[in-house]
Design an enzyme around this catalytic site. Structure first.
Site, short mmCIF file in Angstrom:
data_model
loop_
_atom_site.label_atom_id
_atom_site.label_comp_id
_atom_site.label_asym_id
_atom_site.label_seq_id
_atom_site.Cartn_x
_atom_site.Cartn_y
_atom_site.Cartn_z
N ARG A 26 0.67 -1.26 -0.32
CA ARG A 26 -0.04 0.14 0.33
C ARG A 26 0.80 0.97 0.00
NH1 ARG A 26 -5.03 -1.64 3.52
NH2 ARG A 26 -6.11 -2.99 1.40
N ASP A 128 12.15 -16.79 15.62
CA ASP A 128 13.36 -16.74 16.33
C ASP A 128 13.88 -15.45 17.12
OD1 ASP A 128 12.94 -18.82 15.65
OD2 ASP A 128 14.29 -19.43 14.17
O1 F6P Z 1 13.41 -19.79 11.30
C1 F6P Z 1 12.09 -20.32 11.59
C2 F6P Z 1 12.29 -21.82 12.02
O2 F6P Z 1 10.47 -22.15 12.94
C3 F6P Z 1 12.98 -22.32 13.40
O3 F6P Z 1 12.45 -21.84 14.95
C4 F6P Z 1 13.03 -23.58 13.38
O4 F6P Z 1 14.09 -24.56 13.71
C5 F6P Z 1 12.78 -23.59 11.48
O5 F6P Z 1 12.70 -22.38 10.87
C6 F6P Z 1 12.07 -25.22 10.72
O6 F6P Z 1 12.22 -24.82 9.85
P1 F6P Z 1 11.66 -25.86 8.33
O7 F6P Z 1 9.35 -24.35 8.29
O8 F6P Z 1 12.68 -25.89 7.38
O9 F6P Z 1 11.27 -26.86 9.14
#
Ligand code: F6P
Length: 320
Positions: A26, A128
């Site tokens: 937007r 994270d």
């Molecule tokens: O970066 C976000 C996250 O959820 C991390 O906390 C986790 O280690 C990773 O992605 C998991 O990744 P994927 O979606 O590839 O399984």
């Protein structure tokens, strides 16, 4: 003809990505750009999957989790050939630049693209909260609330059964999310990659807690510390107490973004387009001391975010 700017979400999804897409789109249109949504992360860029975004195509998404553009991890862009392909695709799409919404992998892609002369702005989005240059990432507050709500429920059953629970929290190789979840949920112990834990000592402390009349004890365990199941087995052996494991997993990545996440995403998206319009690029947009700001992408990439060990101390002192 209006200059075209691409928007891409890449890596793991985070609640609030949609609010950021809405804000970038937007404000971009307001500033006179044609906004192009790249689908399915960098894979979509290589596969020529894109849509033209309008004011209306981003209606009704501020309150939704996930990403309307879809996302993915694209190992190909980590290679020289893959990166060259991405640059070629951006040129073929006649994009003036790219707004990348994502975590550390997206930051690396943004850095590589900017080295190839592409104008890039990265927006920090990841549950994270592990990115240097921003106190908070888009999605973090929502994931935090989701995990705390889940642990509140786990506490009920833990107390009813006089059990110990090990609750696994996401965060890749960092414990930023785990620490805040632990403090907010009133947990007794924290296990994070940033701090060494002596399991025998922890077992003694757990027993002492029981002696002080605690009916349940919860250990938040960051996924970067290995197997929570193995850890729980060791605790059970050392304490002779009943231990259960609950891995919160991907529920932490989904759901309606909290108001705080939406506000952050809206501000980040708006600021990203403002910077882009002013010709300030190759930046990561984040928030520091309550102020939306930006630092060079390469600086964000090469600097480790500082872990706040004080939070762990506070948690321990309060969970008596
Ligand atoms: O970066 C976000 C996250 O959820 C991390 O906390 C986790 O280690 C990773 O992605 C998991 O990744 P994927 O979606 O590839 O399984």
């Amino acid at each position: 003809m209006a200059k075209r700017v691409g928007i891409i979400t890449s890596g793991g999804d985070a609640p609030g990505m949609n609010a950021a897409i809405r804000a970038v789109t937007r404000h971009g249109i307001f500033l006179g750009y044609q906004m192009v949504g790249i689908k399915r992360g960098f894979k979509g860029l290589l596969d020529d999957e894109f849509i033209t975004l309008s004011l209306r195509s981003v209606s009704g998404i501020i309150n939704t989790g996930g990403t309307m553009l879809h996302t993915g991890r694209c190992p190909e862009t980590k290679t020289r050939t893959g990166m060259k392909k991405a640059v070629k695709a951006i040129k073929e799409l006649e994009l003036e630049g790219l707004i990348i919404i994502g975590g550390d992998g997206s930051l690396a892609a943004g850095n590589a693209l900017s080295k190839h002369g592409i104008k890039v702005i990265n927006i920090a989005a990841s549950i994270d909260n592990d990115i240097y240059g921003t106190d908070e990432t888009i999605g973090y507050d929502t994931a935090l609330n989701t995990a705390v709500e889940a642990i509140d429920k786990i506490r009920d059953t833990a107390t009813s059964h006089d059990r110990i629970f090990v609750v696994e929290i996401m965060g890749r190789e960092h414990g930023f999310l785990t620490v805040d979840v632990g403090l907010a949920a009133g947990c007794e112990f924290i296990v994070v990659p940033e701090m060494k834990v002596i399991i025998q000592k922890l077992a003694v402390e757990l027993k002492k807690g029981k002696d002080r009349g605690k009916t349940s004890e919860i250990i938040v365990f960051a996924e970067g510390c290995g197997s929570s199941v193995e850890f729980a087995k060791k605790i059970e052996k050392l304490t002779d107490l009943e231990v259960r494991v609950s891995n919160l997993g991907y529920i932490q990545r989904g759901g309606r973004p909290t108001a705080r996440t939406r506000i952050l995403a809206s501000k980040f998206g708006y600021t990203a387009m403002d910077f882009f319009h002013q010709g300030k690029t190759n930046l990561l947009v984040g928030i520091t001391d309550g102020k939306v700001s930006a630092i060079p992408i390469h600086q964000a990439l090469r600097t480790e975010k500082k872990f706040d060990a004080q939070t762990v101390k506070v948690l321990r002192n309060l969970s008596v």
